[in-house]
Scaffold this active site. Structure first.
Site, PDB file in Angstrom:
ATOM      1  N   ASP A 456     -19.539  45.470  21.015  1.00 34.34           N
ATOM      2  CA  ASP A 456     -19.555  44.066  21.397  1.00 34.34           C
ATOM      3  C   ASP A 456     -20.991  43.526  21.445  1.00 34.34           C
ATOM      4  OD1 ASP A 456     -18.038  41.747  22.545  1.00 34.34           O
ATOM      5  OD2 ASP A 456     -19.365  42.122  24.240  1.00 34.34           O
ATOM      6  N   GLU A 485     -20.167  43.880  15.925  1.00 34.74           N
ATOM      7  CA  GLU A 485     -19.969  42.442  16.038  1.00 34.74           C
ATOM      8  C   GLU A 485     -21.355  41.818  16.029  1.00 34.74           C
ATOM      9  OE1 GLU A 485     -18.149  39.032  19.041  1.00 34.74           O
ATOM     10  OE2 GLU A 485     -19.266  40.748  19.821  1.00 34.74           O
TER      11      GLU A 485
END
Length: 699
Positions: A456, A485
């Site tokens: 993340d 990400e």
């Protein structure tokens, strides 16, 4: 033990982080700059962890004095390719606002608003900046109203990055290994492939030096008699710009491994993302385990779970305990049982690793806010006056979700660093040895439990730490998967870091095609974007129509477009991802799984996954153009080609069937449905009636 890692490559204007690996927070580390270009004014950093910004092209060599000895870190710096441009916006595109409170945000300031301020020239907001060629996304924010920010792109012309790939083989004499580099010029480059330079480097962690590499053009010869243990060889291609570096590992027995390649199983995997607390009711690991037969029925082989660690939020991205599962979901043992059940079904499990930030409620943040000495540097604290907000914005404290702040012993108000309007998740400080040691321990805690990490806010964590994570993970499991990400997509994350990357380029193209803003033919341009963007050929792109951060495609674009978009994701190269519920007709992005939803859509997804699984061309083949005729801009067709198979794919984003006439002969059986097609025969080119997708083998 503390070696800072492989050689690093950058251009003037970029930064490189220097840091010891596996650091002891209580130890002393000292950097020395022992080599640099003659006119460079760069000096050695004074801290153990620091970002340097080389000022001239050339080679830089640093030495790190650590408790485990002296280590070398080389940095190769290439010329500055940035160009002066301006990020503009017409003031009328913003809602009612105070011009003095408009800020700009984007990758150039790591998505922090109220930090950079444009000028207003007539009716145009303008922010001048130097950026590299390519597409740059930025947003203008009126005051603190992040939700009404206006986002747009600017395209900066210029050459793309070249690419390089290394292959090695043992010589027939069994006395040496030859490593060969294949270099490809970037888009719009003035260099031909033969004109590109290729530079080779030994890895300073290994016993061989550059002098031990017998370099002849694009080949390197390594005498096996000189090789007592495995050694790494790096290469970078150089034109107007430099490539992402590739690396191979040469073993004393003559074996050569490509270190950057993703795990073999990932090459044709289909991913399914579950928003954990919405998939079952109630949400628990035991309930998830009982749903594994459903996952099996979809044909997926990789499951991505949103965070499962302790958190005060439903989504789980505000972590309060990195070493235990969330109490409402179940115990560590129950989680392990669920993972084991997935493995029995042939499904690997990817764990959402959230290490850019912690929850505001995390104990470390409380102690940093209270200025407990050992935790004072765990977060980045800035004076209130430097972050573009006023004291009134802090009223109400944590309960009001105002920016995280503290009052120091010097009676100064400080605000913790955060991205966007994410007040509840302050960014941790990777300049802290304690933080690096802590999150390395987090990785070690889970790396043997699951099969991969979806990382993340990967763009908020330094490249050097991701390289350390990648090496650590592969030391435990050489089939471990790392998915990033990043905003925006950045090819540099493929350099010894991540196997798979969010394909936001294709995502936005599918949305715009789906709602009629672009012709369907633009799909192929978007699918080929990774090459233009400089991603190396070993990178996998995760392709999707929606995820837990986006609105549902069905809601935005309608059922007909969704069926075509889903088919695109599952028939194009890359790693397709299905977001839970899209196959059941879900219309809200984090809603309860509609188990009583649309089984027709589920059957459609199952058939597409099965077709991909049964076709080497669909699962691993290359993408090629297809000449065809169709009376609609809502249609696109292409081919996928493997050694033993070629297939044609036709997609229709519109609501009415369209006749598509390819210029080649095709088989009459649709690989998705298994049905005989209604083919209107012609002497050369049969006509196919395409409702949503047709996949046929070429004769």
């Amino acid at each position: 033990m503390h070696h800072p890692g492989p050689p690093r490559f950058c251009a003037v204007g970029e930064t490189v982080e220097l840091a010891p690996r596996a650091p002891d927070p209580d130890a002393d580390y000292e950097w020395t700059l022992v080599e640099k270009p003659a006119e460079s004014e760069l000096s050695a950093p004074e801290a153990a962890v620091a970002e340097i910004e080389p000022d001239l092209p050339g080679s830089y060599r640093f030495e790190l004095e650590s408790p485990a000895g002296t280590h070398e870190q080389r940095v190769r710096v290439f010329p500055d390719v940035r160009r002066e441009t301006s990020f503009d916006l017409d003031r009328t595109e913003l809602p009612d606002h105070d011009p003095d409170e408009v800020s700009i945000m984007g990758p150039f300031n790591e998505h922090r608003f109220a930090r950079e301020w444009p000028t207003l020239e007539g009716d145009t907001y303008r922010y001048e900046i130097e950026v590299q060629p390519g597409t740059h996304r930025y947003g203008y924010v009126p005051g603190e109203d992040f939700e009404n920010a206006v986002w747009t792109n600017v395209e900066i012309p210029g050459p793309g990055r070249p690419r390089v790939r290394l292959e090695g083989k043992i010589e027939e004499s069994d006395e040496a290994v030859t490593v060969t580099a294949e270099a490809t010029p970037g888009t719009d480059s003035e260099y031909a492939a033969a004109d590109l330079e290729v530079e080779f480097y030994a890895d300073d962690r290994d016993p061989l030096s550059d002098d031990d590499l017998e370099i002849d053009g694009r080949e390197v010869r390594i005498d096996l008699a000189d090789l007592e243990e495995a050694t790494r060889v790096h290469a970078v291609a150089v034109g107007e710009r430099h490539s992402v570096a590739d690396v191979v590992v040469v073993h004393p027995d003559g074996r050569v491994d490509r270190a950057n390649d993703p795990p073999e199983w990932a090459e044709d995997a289909v991913v399914y993302e579950i928003f954990v607390r919405s998939f079952t009711d109630p949400a628990s690991f035991e309930a998830l385990e009982r749903r594994v037969p459903y996952l099996e029925s979809l044909g997926i082989d990789c499951l991505w779970l949103t965070p499962v660690l302790e958190s005060p939020t439903e989504h789980g991205y505000h972590t309060t305990d990195y070493f235990d599962t969330a109490a409402d979901l179940g115990t560590r043992e129950e989680f392990a049982s669920f993972v084991d059940r997935c493995h029995e079904a042939g499904i690997r499990v990817v764990f959402d690793l959230v290490i850019n930030h912690t929850a505001r409620e995390h104990a470390a943040f409380d102690m940093s806010a209270a200025q407990v000495p050992e935790y004072d540097d765990w977060y980045v604290w800035e004076p209130l006056e430097d972050v573009g907000i006023g004291a009134a914005d802090l009223e109400g404290g944590r309960d009001a979700d105002s920016p995280p702040s503290r009052v120091t012993t010097e009676e100064r108000i400080e605000v913790a660093d955060y991205y966007f309007n994410w007040h509840g998740i302050p960014n941790v400080n990777y300049d802290s040895l304690a933080v690096r040691s802590f999150f390395r321990a987090v990785v070690e805690e889970w790396v043997d439990v699951v099969d991969g990490f979806r990382c993340d806010v990967a763009w908020g964590v330094p490249h050097g730490f991701w390289k350390e994570v990648a090496d650590l993970a592969r030391d435990h499991n050489d089939e471990f998967l790392l998915l990033d990400e990043t905003i925006p997509r950045e090819p540099g994350y493929a350099e010894g870091e991540f196997d798979v990357h969010y394909d936001t380029t294709l995502y936005y193209a599918l949305r715009e095609i789906g709602n009629g803003q672009r012709a369907a033919d633009d799909l192929l341009e978007a699918a080929r974007a990774p090459e233009r963007e400089g991603f190396p050929d070993w990178s996998l792109q995760m392709r999707y129509v929606e995820n837990h951060d986006e609105t549902r495609y069905l809601t935005d674009c309608g059922e007909a477009a969704q069926r075509a978009a889903v088919a695109a994701v599952l028939t194009l190269p890359g790693m397709p991802m299905i977001y839970y519920g899209q196959e059941r007709g879900a219309t809200e992005y984090r809603q309860r799984m509609p188990w009583e939803g649309d089984s027709r859509a589920t059957t459609y997804h199952r058939r597409l996954v099965a077709a991909r699984r049964d076709s080497e061309a669909l699962s691993r083949g290359t993408l090629a153009d297809l000449e065809y005729e169709a009376d609609s801009e809502r249609v696109v067709a292409f081919t996928r080609e493997a050694d033993a198979e070629r297939v044609a794919v036709a997609l229709n984003f519109g609501s009415d069937p369209v006749e598509v006439t390819p210029d080649v002969l095709v088989d009459s059986v649709d690989l998705v449905t298994g049905d005989e097609l209604a083919v209107e025969d012609g002497t050369e080119s049969p006509t196919l009636e395409v409702e949503d997708v047709v996949v046929v083998r070429l004769e």
